[in-house]
Design a protein around this motif. Sequence first.
Motif, short mmCIF file in Angstrom:
data_model
loop_
_atom_site.label_atom_id
_atom_site.label_comp_id
_atom_site.label_asym_id
_atom_site.label_seq_id
_atom_site.Cartn_x
_atom_site.Cartn_y
_atom_site.Cartn_z
N GLY A 175 0.67 -1.28 0.02
CA GLY A 175 -0.02 0.11 -0.03
C GLY A 175 0.97 1.20 -0.16
O GLY A 175 0.35 2.33 -0.37
N GLU A 176 2.01 1.16 0.26
CA GLU A 176 3.01 2.25 0.41
C GLU A 176 3.88 2.46 -1.20
O GLU A 176 4.16 1.39 -1.69
CB GLU A 176 3.96 2.24 1.41
N LYS A 177 3.54 3.60 -1.43
CA LYS A 177 4.44 4.00 -2.95
C LYS A 177 5.75 4.12 -2.76
O LYS A 177 6.28 4.77 -1.56
CB LYS A 177 3.71 5.50 -3.26
N GLY A 178 6.69 3.51 -3.76
CA GLY A 178 7.91 3.52 -3.59
C GLY A 178 8.41 2.74 -4.95
O GLY A 178 7.77 2.46 -5.84
N GLU A 179 9.73 2.71 -4.90
CA GLU A 179 10.56 2.12 -6.16
C GLU A 179 10.34 0.54 -6.02
O GLU A 179 10.65 -0.09 -4.98
CB GLU A 179 12.02 2.56 -5.95
N LEU A 180 10.06 0.02 -7.29
CA LEU A 180 9.83 -1.42 -7.44
C LEU A 180 11.36 -2.28 -7.64
O LEU A 180 12.14 -1.59 -8.27
CB LEU A 180 9.02 -1.78 -8.70
N VAL A 181 11.45 -3.22 -7.02
CA VAL A 181 12.73 -3.97 -6.98
C VAL A 181 12.31 -5.49 -7.23
O VAL A 181 11.45 -5.86 -6.49
CB VAL A 181 13.45 -3.75 -5.51
N PHE A 182 13.18 -5.74 -8.19
CA PHE A 182 12.89 -7.22 -8.53
C PHE A 182 14.13 -8.09 -8.17
O PHE A 182 15.34 -7.65 -8.57
CB PHE A 182 12.58 -7.43 -10.05
N THR A 183 13.91 -9.29 -7.77
CA THR A 183 14.72 -10.59 -7.70
C THR A 183 14.32 -11.47 -8.52
O THR A 183 13.27 -12.25 -8.38
CB THR A 183 15.12 -10.80 -6.21
N SER A 184 15.11 -11.91 -9.46
CA SER A 184 14.64 -12.99 -10.23
C SER A 184 15.34 -14.33 -9.84
O SER A 184 16.37 -14.51 -9.49
CB SER A 184 15.21 -12.81 -11.66
N ILE A 185 14.52 -15.38 -9.29
CA ILE A 185 15.17 -16.54 -8.87
C ILE A 185 14.97 -17.73 -9.62
O ILE A 185 15.23 -18.71 -9.19
CB ILE A 185 13.99 -16.86 -7.53
N THR A 186 14.49 -17.74 -11.00
CA THR A 186 14.56 -19.02 -11.71
C THR A 186 15.39 -18.65 -12.90
O THR A 186 15.60 -19.43 -13.74
CB THR A 186 13.10 -19.24 -12.34
N LYS A 187 16.05 -17.49 -13.17
CA LYS A 187 16.82 -17.26 -14.25
C LYS A 187 18.14 -17.96 -14.29
O LYS A 187 18.86 -17.97 -13.11
CB LYS A 187 16.94 -15.80 -14.42
N GLU A 188 18.49 -18.46 -15.24
CA GLU A 188 19.78 -19.17 -15.28
C GLU A 188 21.02 -18.30 -15.81
O GLU A 188 22.02 -18.29 -14.95
CB GLU A 188 19.69 -20.52 -16.20
N ALA A 189 20.75 -17.82 -16.93
CA ALA A 189 21.92 -16.89 -17.43
C ALA A 189 22.11 -15.71 -16.78
O ALA A 189 23.34 -15.22 -16.38
CB ALA A 189 21.66 -16.64 -19.09
N PHE A 190 21.18 -15.10 -16.59
CA PHE A 190 21.25 -13.62 -15.93
C PHE A 190 20.48 -13.13 -14.70
O PHE A 190 19.38 -12.51 -14.98
CB PHE A 190 20.86 -12.61 -17.15
N PRO A 191 20.65 -13.81 -13.68
CA PRO A 191 19.69 -13.65 -12.53
C PRO A 191 20.16 -12.43 -11.99
O PRO A 191 21.52 -12.11 -11.67
CB PRO A 191 19.91 -14.97 -11.78
N LEU A 192 19.29 -11.58 -11.62
CA LEU A 192 19.59 -10.48 -10.86
C LEU A 192 19.01 -10.44 -9.48
O LEU A 192 17.67 -10.73 -9.15
CB LEU A 192 18.83 -9.29 -11.73
N LEU A 193 19.69 -9.81 -8.47
CA LEU A 193 19.34 -9.99 -7.31
C LEU A 193 18.94 -8.49 -6.67
O LEU A 193 19.70 -7.44 -6.97
CB LEU A 193 20.45 -10.27 -6.19
N ARG A 194 17.64 -8.05 -6.28
CA ARG A 194 17.63 -6.83 -5.84
C ARG A 194 17.49 -5.87 -6.87
O ARG A 194 18.39 -4.77 -6.52
CB ARG A 194 18.00 -6.51 -4.41
N TYR A 195 17.15 -5.89 -8.21
CA TYR A 195 17.47 -4.98 -9.09
C TYR A 195 16.46 -3.70 -9.00
O TYR A 195 15.35 -3.79 -9.02
CB TYR A 195 17.35 -5.60 -10.42
N ARG A 196 17.26 -2.65 -8.98
CA ARG A 196 16.37 -1.39 -8.86
C ARG A 196 15.53 -0.90 -10.31
O ARG A 196 16.41 -0.79 -11.18
CB ARG A 196 16.98 -0.29 -8.36
N THR A 197 14.29 -0.94 -10.56
CA THR A 197 13.78 -0.50 -11.70
C THR A 197 13.49 0.72 -11.88
O THR A 197 13.30 1.44 -13.21
CB THR A 197 12.28 -1.33 -11.83
N LYS A 198 13.57 1.71 -10.85
CA LYS A 198 13.40 3.00 -11.04
C LYS A 198 12.00 3.32 -11.20
O LYS A 198 11.45 4.64 -11.33
CB LYS A 198 14.21 3.83 -12.02
#
Lengths: 145, 433
Positions: B278-301
């Motif tokens: 419910g709070e507005k902020g920056e979306l951050v993704f962690t990809s957990i099934t990617k083999e080649a290019f997994p990103l941890l806590r990637y800031r999308t802006k």
Amino acid sequence: MDVKQISVFVENKPGRLAELAKVIRKNGINMRALSLAEAPEFGVVRIIVDDPYKLSEALKEEEYVFTVTAVLAAEVQDQAGSLVRILDILAEQNINLEYTYTFLAHKKDAAYMILRVNNNDAAVKALSSQGIRLLCQDDLNELLK
Amino acid sequence: MGNYYDSAKECASREQIKAWQDEHLAKTVKRVYENVDYYREKMQTAGIEPGDIRSTDDLHLLPFLTKEDLRNTYPYGMLAVPLSDCVRIHSTSGTTGRRVVACYTQNDVDLWEDCCARAIVAAGGSKEDIVQVCYGYGLFTGGLGLHGGSHKVGALTLPMSSGNTDRQLQFMCDLQSTFLCCTPSYAAFLAESINERGLKDKIKLRSGIFGAEAWSEEMRRDIEEQLGIRAFDIYGLTEISGPGVAFECEEQNGMHINEDHFIAEVINPETGETLPDGEKGELVFTSITKEAFPLLRYRTKDICVLSHEKCSCGRTFVKMTKPMGRSDDMMIVKGVNVFPSQIEAVLMNQGYPANYQIVITREKNSDKLELDVEMTKEMFSDALSEVSARETKLISALKSMLGIYVDVHLVSPKSIERSEGKAKRVIDKRKLY
């Protein structure tokens, strides 16, 4: 054997040319000739004045973008074929005319053409040798007294 | 109810989802620590070992990753598998300086296409559909992503790619496309062309997925009415996989994030602190099934809000709102990422001053980028043709840098409005958020 033309960048918006004209008036400068070339959103105002140095100082002061260019002012007789004669001389010498415009003075039977060519020296030589009168800045002022 | 591509995943219990995430997160962290020097150093600097991350509860311990990191490791520095195991490369829109490339293994492509298939099915698509994909095919993920998703669904796929409106409309009528995938502005443009040419009763479209740029509810209603379809949003970014990271369901109220593949967080962009639902902020993704290019806590802006509220569609995946803005100065114009710094670089290269103003408008649902540039003595000439030639050169340099046409206006010096001595660089008149 040339005169100084001042070319000013002006946005294509209502009142912009008037603003420029007011700067000229405010400084007591007298305009001899004016021509306007326009693109869709801006124009180049080309002016010949009695005191180009004074005008460039004033434009600098007012933060205009402008250039001072040496152009030729040729006297043409008020009779059929005068323009062709000038153009033929230039063409024979392979001199390219970028643009031209005319103005009148108090002298009867004559008009004046401002010529902007790609090679001033060659043009002066060619035109003078064929008896075309070219004005210098002082001639111009004398002419309009 | 009932439109699922993979109900076991999409409607799993929250406990089940957390269990998947815990397991895959721990594995991914261990794998990148072992295989990616950059990550290992980053984690060592932060004083973290793979063993510290046992579940999603430990996620906040990991350092963030930004586009800067991806640039530092360009092109293959983030690879967690041998390059020979990769089968595909995609790249972000934008330019040489800003480009980011992402590699995919066959499994990565498969999972990504599954995500797109979920989106298509959630938007009412099925194997009975004829899916016209008019996203660009190529390095951009839009075309091939939805293309692959459509294949997975078993629909008849029309790989049109972008542009050539005459051909788009002819095929739409002749082949009776029922499902449309493109940017919302292109959908609006197609809708307008269809109505202008009186083709409305010749088309059989009934639904569509429109993403890769921001669009308002008003624009959605426009597209829906004009085309007689339902219009669904989709979210994604090349760094994480492409379109299909999140997708809209029939509720058309927020996008479900494919949480079996991506862990989403919303953070305070200033402090980095994780924010609650419910709070507005920056979306951050962690990809957990990617083999080649997994990103941890990637800031999308991208700025948005997450919600775990129960959705009437039956899906249990968390929902994100449409992005409500950016935490950096990136603009998305005609689906293309544009940074003011890129425009500045072109101006300097071409000899223009860095006094400029960007005005973005949207007319008839189509974006327009206007650029006011102050004229200087150096760029001026008494010959109009020279000034115009320089202007044309500037426009083509901007086009090759940004990939879109920029409407340049040369203006008088010092005419660009300055606030507190600093020019206001960007004026976005579109009502996007």
